[in-house]
Design an enzyme around this catalytic site. Structure first.
Site, PDB file in Angstrom:
ATOM      1  CB  SER A   1      -0.862   0.004   1.269  1.00  0.00           C
ATOM      2  OG  SER A   1      -1.475   1.267   1.452  1.00  0.00           O
TER       3      SER A   1
ATOM      4  CE1 TYR B 247      -4.280  -2.018   5.227  1.00  0.00           C
ATOM      5  CE2 TYR B 247      -2.868  -0.175   4.616  1.00  0.00           C
ATOM      6  CZ  TYR B 247      -3.739  -1.188   4.258  1.00  0.00           C
ATOM      7  OH  TYR B 247      -4.050  -1.386   2.936  1.00  0.00           O
TER       8      TYR B 247
END
Ligand code: NAD
Length: 250
Positions: free
Chosen positions: A136, A149
């Site tokens: 990401s 995350y």
């Protein structure tokens, strides 16, 4: 005919990748945690090998791979896309973050990738295949309260270059860093919707729009192809230019 295994392939970005590879003539297997979504994927495309597997569960992954080996027969695996994970990056204030929530994030993204890769490597070696890890842009930049995350996506970048060095020359390994990809239309029927975005949300992206799973699927198709045969250990930001924009409060 080439064969691919996509984790988290029953919804979202993974579903977009499955659809693209099928349209390009690939045989495709998918692992996904969500039984309803897996059943819908199989109903939509009966030629898929679609299995309910939690990628963070060692024995479930082993059982899933015994079916993948049967499905492949004498063939090797040409592509593993390790994409499954928890899409919501928010974890709240770090001082209140429970260890089990931290572990759940790391398990689904990082341990899941490890368990999948460990089983897939002998099959990938047989076909001189490649691995793609879904990281990401949050591996590089953050909003507040997204530590678990960000850490898991950063770990995937490190994992991909370490693997590229270990697994060459037979297996290439790269990572993809999506920005904002709208997946509302790619959910199972009960959760599907048409997303609406404000002009400001779109205009902040230099390309003038929010991403679609097709944008990621196109990069997967390229990186899995022979045209990408000289590319390994690399990371590809696919974010409509957001990471290139310098933002100061007015
Ligand atoms: P999504 O929630 O739409 O789809 C994820 C799929 O993975 C679901 O079908 C879910 O059931 C499955 N899944 C989740 N945990 C699993 C597990 N442990 N085992 C097996 N299957 C599991 O999410 P998405 O937006 O398509 O995200 C896919 C990947 O892309 C994730 O790794 C996410 O972090 C990453 N990503 C998404 C975006 C975005 O904007 N959508 C941006 C950057 C990165």
């Amino acid at each position: 005919m080439k064969s691919a295994l996509i984790t988290g392939g029953a919804q979202g970005i993974g579903k977009g990748i499955v659809q693209r590879l099928r349209a390009d003539g690939w045989r495709v297997a998918l692992f996904d945690l969500d039984g309803e979504a897996v059943a819908e994927a199989k109903a939509d495309d009966p030629e898929l090998l679609a299995l309910v597997v939690d990628v963070s569960d060692e024995s479930a992954v082993r059982t899933g791979f015994s079916q993948v080996r049967d499905w492949l027969g004498d063939r090797g695996l040409d592509l593993l896309v390790s994409n499954a994970g928890i899409a919501d990056p928010q974890n709240g204030p770090i001082e209140n973050l429970a260890l089990q929530d931290w572990r759940r994030m790391l398990d689904s993204h990082v341990t899941g990738a490890f368990l999948m890769i460990r089983e897939a490597v002998p099959l990938l070696r047989k076909a001189s295949g490649s691995i793609l890890l879904m990281s990401s842009t949050r591996a590089l930049q953050s909003e507040p309260e997204t530590e678990s995350y960000a850490a898991s996506k950063g770990a995937l970048l490190a994992l991909s270059h370490a693997l590229a060095v270990s697994l060459g020359p037979k297996i290439r390994v790269n990572s993809i860093l999506p920005g904002w990809i709208e997946t509302a239309a790619y959910q199972k029927k009960g959760n599907r919707s048409v997303a609406e975005h404000t002009e400001a949300e779109k205009a902040q992206h230099p390309v003038g729009r929010i991403g679609d799973p097709k944008d990621i699927a196109g990069v997967v198709a390229f990186l899995a192809s022979d045209d990408a045969g000289f590319i390994t250990g690399q990371r590809f930001v696919v974010d409509g230019g957001m990471a290139a924009r310098l933002i100061y409060t007015a």
